[in-house]
Design a protein around this motif. Structure first.
Motif, PDB file in Angstrom:
ATOM      1  N   GLU A  98       0.835  -1.200   0.000  1.00 31.70           N
ATOM      2  CA  GLU A  98       0.000   0.000   0.000  1.00 31.70           C
ATOM      3  C   GLU A  98       0.869   1.248   0.000  1.00 31.70           C
ATOM      4  O   GLU A  98       1.657   1.464   0.921  1.00 31.70           O
ATOM      5  N   TRP A  99       0.699   2.042  -1.055  1.00 31.16           N
ATOM      6  CA  TRP A  99       1.474   3.273  -1.209  1.00 31.16           C
ATOM      7  C   TRP A  99       0.547   4.473  -1.138  1.00 31.16           C
ATOM      8  O   TRP A  99      -0.574   4.440  -1.629  1.00 31.16           O
ATOM      9  N   GLU A 100       1.074   5.545  -0.538  1.00 31.24           N
ATOM     10  CA  GLU A 100       0.393   6.832  -0.575  1.00 31.24           C
ATOM     11  C   GLU A 100       1.020   7.620  -1.719  1.00 31.24           C
ATOM     12  O   GLU A 100       2.238   7.723  -1.817  1.00 31.24           O
TER      13      GLU A 100
ATOM     14  N   MET B 103      -2.425   3.702  -3.693  1.00 34.88           N
ATOM     15  CA  MET B 103      -2.198   2.635  -4.667  1.00 34.88           C
ATOM     16  C   MET B 103      -2.019   1.328  -3.904  1.00 34.88           C
ATOM     17  O   MET B 103      -1.190   1.246  -3.005  1.00 34.88           O
ATOM     18  N   THR B 104      -2.828   0.342  -4.281  1.00 33.38           N
ATOM     19  CA  THR B 104      -2.781  -0.955  -3.617  1.00 33.38           C
ATOM     20  C   THR B 104      -2.358  -2.010  -4.631  1.00 33.38           C
ATOM     21  O   THR B 104      -2.989  -2.167  -5.678  1.00 33.38           O
ATOM     22  N   PHE B 105      -1.276  -2.697  -4.311  1.00 30.75           N
ATOM     23  CA  PHE B 105      -0.736  -3.745  -5.183  1.00 30.75           C
ATOM     24  C   PHE B 105      -1.275  -5.097  -4.728  1.00 30.75           C
ATOM     25  O   PHE B 105      -1.339  -5.366  -3.527  1.00 30.75           O
ATOM     26  N   PRO B 106      -1.683  -5.948  -5.671  1.00 30.56           N
ATOM     27  CA  PRO B 106      -2.244  -7.249  -5.292  1.00 30.56           C
ATOM     28  C   PRO B 106      -1.186  -8.212  -4.752  1.00 30.56           C
ATOM     29  O   PRO B 106      -0.074  -8.291  -5.268  1.00 30.56           O
ATOM     30  N   LYS B 107      -1.568  -8.900  -3.678  1.00 38.62           N
ATOM     31  CA  LYS B 107      -0.714  -9.940  -3.083  1.00 38.62           C
ATOM     32  C   LYS B 107      -1.240 -11.297  -3.528  1.00 38.62           C
ATOM     33  O   LYS B 107      -2.431 -11.446  -3.787  1.00 38.62           O
ATOM     34  N   ALA B 108      -0.355 -12.253  -3.537  1.00 40.21           N
ATOM     35  CA  ALA B 108      -0.775 -13.619  -3.873  1.00 40.21           C
ATOM     36  C   ALA B 108      -1.648 -14.164  -2.754  1.00 40.21           C
ATOM     37  O   ALA B 108      -1.402 -13.906  -1.583  1.00 40.21           O
TER      38      ALA B 108
ATOM     39  N   ASN C 142      -1.753 -14.166  -9.558  1.00 41.88           N
ATOM     40  CA  ASN C 142      -2.706 -13.114  -9.208  1.00 41.88           C
ATOM     41  C   ASN C 142      -2.075 -12.018  -8.350  1.00 41.88           C
ATOM     42  O   ASN C 142      -2.765 -11.268  -7.692  1.00 41.88           O
ATOM     43  N   GLU C 143      -0.757 -11.937  -8.347  1.00 44.99           N
ATOM     44  CA  GLU C 143      -0.087 -10.892  -7.585  1.00 44.99           C
ATOM     45  C   GLU C 143       0.650  -9.955  -8.532  1.00 44.99           C
ATOM     46  O   GLU C 143       0.751 -10.201  -9.737  1.00 44.99           O
ATOM     47  N   TYR C 144       1.130  -8.863  -7.982  1.00 45.51           N
ATOM     48  CA  TYR C 144       1.928  -7.909  -8.738  1.00 45.51           C
ATOM     49  C   TYR C 144       3.253  -8.569  -9.110  1.00 45.51           C
ATOM     50  O   TYR C 144       3.810  -9.274  -8.288  1.00 45.51           O
ATOM     51  N   PRO C 145       3.761  -8.427 -10.319  1.00 47.71           N
ATOM     52  CA  PRO C 145       3.349  -7.567 -11.413  1.00 47.71           C
ATOM     53  C   PRO C 145       2.402  -8.222 -12.425  1.00 47.71           C
ATOM     54  O   PRO C 145       2.057  -7.595 -13.427  1.00 47.71           O
ATOM     55  N   MET C 146       1.982  -9.445 -12.180  1.00 44.76           N
ATOM     56  CA  MET C 146       1.077 -10.099 -13.131  1.00 44.76           C
ATOM     57  C   MET C 146      -0.308  -9.454 -13.125  1.00 44.76           C
ATOM     58  O   MET C 146      -0.998  -9.460 -14.128  1.00 44.76           O
ATOM     59  N   MET C 147      -0.707  -8.891 -12.019  1.00 44.38           N
ATOM     60  CA  MET C 147      -1.970  -8.170 -11.894  1.00 44.38           C
ATOM     61  C   MET C 147      -1.645  -6.708 -11.593  1.00 44.38           C
ATOM     62  O   MET C 147      -0.707  -6.431 -10.847  1.00 44.38           O
TER      63      MET C 147
ATOM     64  N   PRO D  11      -1.870  -2.801 -10.119  1.00 38.87           N
ATOM     65  CA  PRO D  11      -2.302  -2.194  -8.863  1.00 38.87           C
ATOM     66  C   PRO D  11      -3.622  -1.448  -9.058  1.00 38.87           C
ATOM     67  O   PRO D  11      -4.025  -1.174 -10.190  1.00 38.87           O
ATOM     68  N   LYS D  12      -4.272  -1.121  -7.951  1.00 38.82           N
ATOM     69  CA  LYS D  12      -5.481  -0.306  -7.990  1.00 38.82           C
ATOM     70  C   LYS D  12      -5.131   1.064  -7.434  1.00 38.82           C
ATOM     71  O   LYS D  12      -4.386   1.178  -6.463  1.00 38.82           O
ATOM     72  N   LEU D  13      -5.683   2.094  -8.061  1.00 40.77           N
ATOM     73  CA  LEU D  13      -5.454   3.461  -7.618  1.00 40.77           C
ATOM     74  C   LEU D  13      -6.790   4.065  -7.235  1.00 40.77           C
ATOM     75  O   LEU D  13      -7.774   3.942  -7.976  1.00 40.77           O
ATOM     76  N   LYS D  14      -6.821   4.702  -6.075  1.00 29.80           N
ATOM     77  CA  LYS D  14      -8.035   5.375  -5.612  1.00 29.80           C
ATOM     78  C   LYS D  14      -7.646   6.745  -5.073  1.00 29.80           C
ATOM     79  O   LYS D  14      -6.795   6.856  -4.191  1.00 29.80           O
ATOM     80  N   PHE D  15      -8.262   7.781  -5.633  1.00 28.42           N
ATOM     81  CA  PHE D  15      -8.019   9.129  -5.139  1.00 28.42           C
ATOM     82  C   PHE D  15      -8.672   9.283  -3.774  1.00 28.42           C
ATOM     83  O   PHE D  15      -9.824   8.900  -3.571  1.00 28.42           O
TER      84      PHE D  15
END
Length: 131
Positions: free
Chosen positions: A37-39, A59-64, A70-75, A77-81
């Motif tokens: 999880e990044w700000e 920004m939330t990166f998917p974990k396995a 199904n984890e980053y970088p294959m999936m 990240p999601k970004l939410k303002f």
């Protein structure tokens, strides 16, 4: 282990951003114990309606969990303002879509049909983001 590979990749990418900052963009961890999880802070680019605004996002990166792909970088990240945002590709709740269709139908409609009102609303959001 796949999770450790995504952790290493994310640590490397964050370190690169810290060493070589991108103009108008900054990133850091929401919690030092969670690399997933990044700000994010985005400064409105010059010569745009968003110029001068300071917009926070998460920004939330998917974990396995079950499958290794199904984890980053294959999936992605999601970004939410977290800050208010008025843009055709940002849902009213701040989520950014992954496809090309507009997420915020009202913003897209206003942009097409009443650009002065769209511009005025964005300028108000920019003012609110800095004060």
């Amino acid at each position: 282990m796949a999770t450790s590979q995504s952790v290493l990749l994310l640590q490397k990418q964050l370190n690169e951003l810290l060493k070589h900052p991108v103009e108008g963009f900054s990133a850091g961890l929401v919690d030092n114990d969670n690399i997933y999880e990044w700000e994010i802070i985005i400064i409105g680019p010059p010569d745009t309606l968003y110029e001068g605004g300071f917009f926070k996002a998460k920004m939330t990166f998917p974990k396995a969990c079950c499958f290794m792909d199904n984890e980053y970088p294959m999936m992605p990240p999601k970004l939410k303002f977290v800050s208010d945002m008025w843009h055709p590709n940002v849902y009213p709740d701040g989520e950014v879509p992954n496809d090309e269709s507009p997420a915020n139908i009202e913003a897209a409609k206003e942009w097409r049909e009443n650009y002065p009102a769209f511009k005025k609303r964005v300028q108000r959001i920019v003012r609110n983001s800095i004060g």
